[in-house]
Design a protein around this motif. Structure first.
Motif, PDB file in Angstrom:
ATOM      1  N   LYS A 240       0.864  -1.354   0.070  1.00 34.84           N
ATOM      2  CA  LYS A 240      -0.121  -0.019  -0.101  1.00 34.84           C
ATOM      3  C   LYS A 240       1.002   1.162  -0.126  1.00 34.84           C
ATOM      4  O   LYS A 240       0.426   2.174  -0.729  1.00 34.84           O
ATOM      5  CB  LYS A 240      -0.781   0.133   1.057  1.00 34.84           C
ATOM      6  CG  LYS A 240      -1.972   0.942   1.304  1.00 34.84           C
ATOM      7  CD  LYS A 240      -3.122   0.762   2.235  1.00 34.84           C
ATOM      8  CE  LYS A 240      -4.107   0.476   1.543  1.00 34.84           C
ATOM      9  NZ  LYS A 240      -5.515   0.439   2.197  1.00 34.84           N
TER      10      LYS A 240
ATOM     11  N   ILE B 211       1.109   3.959  -3.054  1.00 39.66           N
ATOM     12  CA  ILE B 211       0.890   5.530  -2.830  1.00 39.66           C
ATOM     13  C   ILE B 211       1.843   6.344  -3.150  1.00 39.66           C
ATOM     14  O   ILE B 211       1.785   7.383  -3.925  1.00 39.66           O
ATOM     15  CB  ILE B 211       0.792   5.846  -1.237  1.00 39.66           C
ATOM     16  CG1 ILE B 211      -0.672   5.333  -0.816  1.00 39.66           C
ATOM     17  CG2 ILE B 211       0.662   7.226  -0.652  1.00 39.66           C
ATOM     18  CD1 ILE B 211      -0.920   5.109   0.733  1.00 39.66           C
TER      19      ILE B 211
ATOM     20  N   ASN C 284       2.136   6.495  -7.211  1.00 37.98           N
ATOM     21  CA  ASN C 284       0.978   7.233  -7.706  1.00 37.98           C
ATOM     22  C   ASN C 284       1.544   8.538  -7.417  1.00 37.98           C
ATOM     23  O   ASN C 284       1.059   9.426  -8.248  1.00 37.98           O
ATOM     24  CB  ASN C 284      -0.271   6.879  -7.092  1.00 37.98           C
ATOM     25  CG  ASN C 284      -0.695   5.507  -7.555  1.00 37.98           C
ATOM     26  OD1 ASN C 284      -0.321   5.016  -8.449  1.00 37.98           O
ATOM     27  ND2 ASN C 284      -1.620   4.915  -6.656  1.00 37.98           N
ATOM     28  N   ALA C 285       2.319   9.259  -6.641  1.00 39.80           N
ATOM     29  CA  ALA C 285       2.615  10.307  -6.383  1.00 39.80           C
ATOM     30  C   ALA C 285       3.913  10.754  -7.041  1.00 39.80           C
ATOM     31  O   ALA C 285       4.566  11.978  -6.851  1.00 39.80           O
ATOM     32  CB  ALA C 285       2.643  10.903  -4.783  1.00 39.80           C
TER      33      ALA C 285
ATOM     34  N   LYS D  60       1.685  15.400  -1.920  1.00 37.73           N
ATOM     35  CA  LYS D  60       0.555  14.387  -2.686  1.00 37.73           C
ATOM     36  C   LYS D  60       0.777  12.896  -1.788  1.00 37.73           C
ATOM     37  O   LYS D  60      -0.357  12.597  -1.301  1.00 37.73           O
ATOM     38  CB  LYS D  60       0.826  14.101  -3.993  1.00 37.73           C
ATOM     39  CG  LYS D  60      -0.367  13.510  -4.781  1.00 37.73           C
ATOM     40  CD  LYS D  60      -0.280  13.207  -6.263  1.00 37.73           C
ATOM     41  CE  LYS D  60      -1.104  12.505  -6.967  1.00 37.73           C
ATOM     42  NZ  LYS D  60      -1.017  12.356  -8.441  1.00 37.73           N
ATOM     43  N   ALA D  61       1.792  12.695  -1.516  1.00 36.77           N
ATOM     44  CA  ALA D  61       2.255  11.467  -0.515  1.00 36.77           C
ATOM     45  C   ALA D  61       1.669  11.380   0.787  1.00 36.77           C
ATOM     46  O   ALA D  61       0.909  10.584   1.066  1.00 36.77           O
ATOM     47  CB  ALA D  61       3.435  10.928  -0.735  1.00 36.77           C
TER      48      ALA D  61
ATOM     49  N   ARG E 282      -0.628  13.545   1.848  1.00 30.47           N
ATOM     50  CA  ARG E 282      -2.117  13.584   1.800  1.00 30.47           C
ATOM     51  C   ARG E 282      -3.018  12.192   1.693  1.00 30.47           C
ATOM     52  O   ARG E 282      -3.612  11.922   2.383  1.00 30.47           O
ATOM     53  CB  ARG E 282      -2.529  14.747   0.953  1.00 30.47           C
ATOM     54  CG  ARG E 282      -2.327  16.226   1.511  1.00 30.47           C
ATOM     55  CD  ARG E 282      -2.909  17.077   0.405  1.00 30.47           C
ATOM     56  NE  ARG E 282      -2.920  18.361   0.808  1.00 30.47           N
ATOM     57  CZ  ARG E 282      -3.165  19.400   0.209  1.00 30.47           C
ATOM     58  NH1 ARG E 282      -3.348  19.303  -1.216  1.00 30.47           N
ATOM     59  NH2 ARG E 282      -2.963  20.656   0.672  1.00 30.47           N
ATOM     60  N   THR E 283      -2.105  11.531   0.962  1.00 30.33           N
ATOM     61  CA  THR E 283      -2.867  10.252   0.346  1.00 30.33           C
ATOM     62  C   THR E 283      -2.708   9.278   1.579  1.00 30.33           C
ATOM     63  O   THR E 283      -3.858   8.431   1.855  1.00 30.33           O
ATOM     64  CB  THR E 283      -2.279   9.650  -0.825  1.00 30.33           C
ATOM     65  OG1 THR E 283      -2.236  10.630  -1.959  1.00 30.33           O
ATOM     66  CG2 THR E 283      -2.824   8.471  -1.426  1.00 30.33           C
TER      67      THR E 283
ATOM     68  N   GLU F 233      -2.568  10.195   4.603  1.00 29.53           N
ATOM     69  CA  GLU F 233      -3.510  10.536   5.921  1.00 29.53           C
ATOM     70  C   GLU F 233      -4.799   9.895   5.397  1.00 29.53           C
ATOM     71  O   GLU F 233      -5.525   9.982   6.591  1.00 29.53           O
ATOM     72  CB  GLU F 233      -3.376  11.874   6.094  1.00 29.53           C
ATOM     73  CG  GLU F 233      -1.898  12.327   6.681  1.00 29.53           C
ATOM     74  CD  GLU F 233      -1.856  13.516   6.591  1.00 29.53           C
ATOM     75  OE1 GLU F 233      -2.524  14.462   6.258  1.00 29.53           O
ATOM     76  OE2 GLU F 233      -1.048  14.475   7.770  1.00 29.53           O
ATOM     77  N   GLU F 234      -5.197   9.821   4.192  1.00 33.91           N
ATOM     78  CA  GLU F 234      -6.562   9.748   3.833  1.00 33.91           C
ATOM     79  C   GLU F 234      -7.080   8.272   3.994  1.00 33.91           C
ATOM     80  O   GLU F 234      -8.157   7.769   3.704  1.00 33.91           O
ATOM     81  CB  GLU F 234      -7.045  10.152   2.603  1.00 33.91           C
ATOM     82  CG  GLU F 234      -6.861  11.635   2.551  1.00 33.91           C
ATOM     83  CD  GLU F 234      -6.963  12.115   0.971  1.00 33.91           C
ATOM     84  OE1 GLU F 234      -6.982  11.273   0.115  1.00 33.91           O
ATOM     85  OE2 GLU F 234      -7.144  13.257   0.752  1.00 33.91           O
ATOM     86  N   GLN F 235      -5.958   7.182   3.932  1.00 31.97           N
ATOM     87  CA  GLN F 235      -5.948   5.941   3.773  1.00 31.97           C
ATOM     88  C   GLN F 235      -6.810   5.154   4.943  1.00 31.97           C
ATOM     89  O   GLN F 235      -6.980   5.704   5.991  1.00 31.97           O
ATOM     90  CB  GLN F 235      -4.701   5.168   4.023  1.00 31.97           C
ATOM     91  CG  GLN F 235      -3.756   5.401   2.529  1.00 31.97           C
ATOM     92  CD  GLN F 235      -4.442   4.973   1.550  1.00 31.97           C
ATOM     93  OE1 GLN F 235      -4.868   4.007   1.517  1.00 31.97           O
ATOM     94  NE2 GLN F 235      -4.610   5.963   0.521  1.00 31.97           N
TER      95      GLN F 235
END
Length: 187
Positions: free
Chosen positions: A93, A97, A100-101, A138-139, A141-142, A144-146
């Motif tokens: 995971k 992430i 993707n960033a 971006k990494a 924030r992503t 933290e949203e997981q």
């Protein structure tokens, strides 16, 4: 001889009274005290048991509350049946992430593991990667949203310069905390 017995009759009576007191009355008195102590202890035990039985409803209520909270907590935990499965899932995971960033991964390593309670394990992972400010933002924030939750325990950003240019490269190090549902996991 009969006259001597009559003469010492009061001594014999006193002797019989002392023997009776020593071998009959004293043991009976000690037995009565012991029995009284046992009765008092049993009464204290009965009072404690009564108190525990009165608290039983509260304990059952707390158990039900904990199980409902544990059910609410499940979506935030990594459901893995083994340590290797958890590590593969969590590390995959994080790698996806960062990919993707548009970040370049330097290293990802497991730092520690601690058992919080019977069915919950806390894991710490260190991720080190390179990228520009957009990649870092971006990494983070992503992450933290997981869901399941990945908590950023600490971070470090370093580079030669930080400006508005997208070409500035920096080294980012994140210490991440994750929790594994350890129910049924052999530890």
């Amino acid at each position: 001889m009969k006259s001597e017995i009559i003469k010492y009759k009061h001594y014999l009576l006193l002797l019989v009274a002392l023997i009776t007191a020593n071998f009959v009355l004293e043991p009976l008195w000690q037995y009565a005290l012991d029995t009284q102590n046992k009765v008092q202890l049993m009464q204290k035990k009965a009072a404690k048991i009564t108190n525990l039985l009165s608290v039983e409803d509260q304990v059952d209520e707390q158990v039900e509350l904990m199980s409902s909270k544990r059910l609410k907590l499940q979506p935030y935990l990594f459901p893995a049946s083994s340590e290797s499965e958890f590590k593969l899932l969590a590390q995959g995971k994080i790698e996806s992430i960062l990919a993707n960033a548009n970040c370049n991964i330097d290293s990802i390593g497991w730092k520690s593991r601690s058992k919080i309670e019977k069915s919950l394990i806390r894991w710490t992972l260190e991720a080190r990667y390179k990228g520009n400010a957009e990649c870092a933002l971006k990494a983070i924030r992503t992450i933290e949203e997981q869901t399941p939750v990945i908590n950023i325990a600490s971070y470090s950003l370093g580079g030669s310069e930080v400006s508005g240019s997208k070409r500035n490269s920096m080294v980012i190090q994140l210490n991440l905390v994750m929790w594994q549902n350890a129910h049924g996991v052999a530890l």
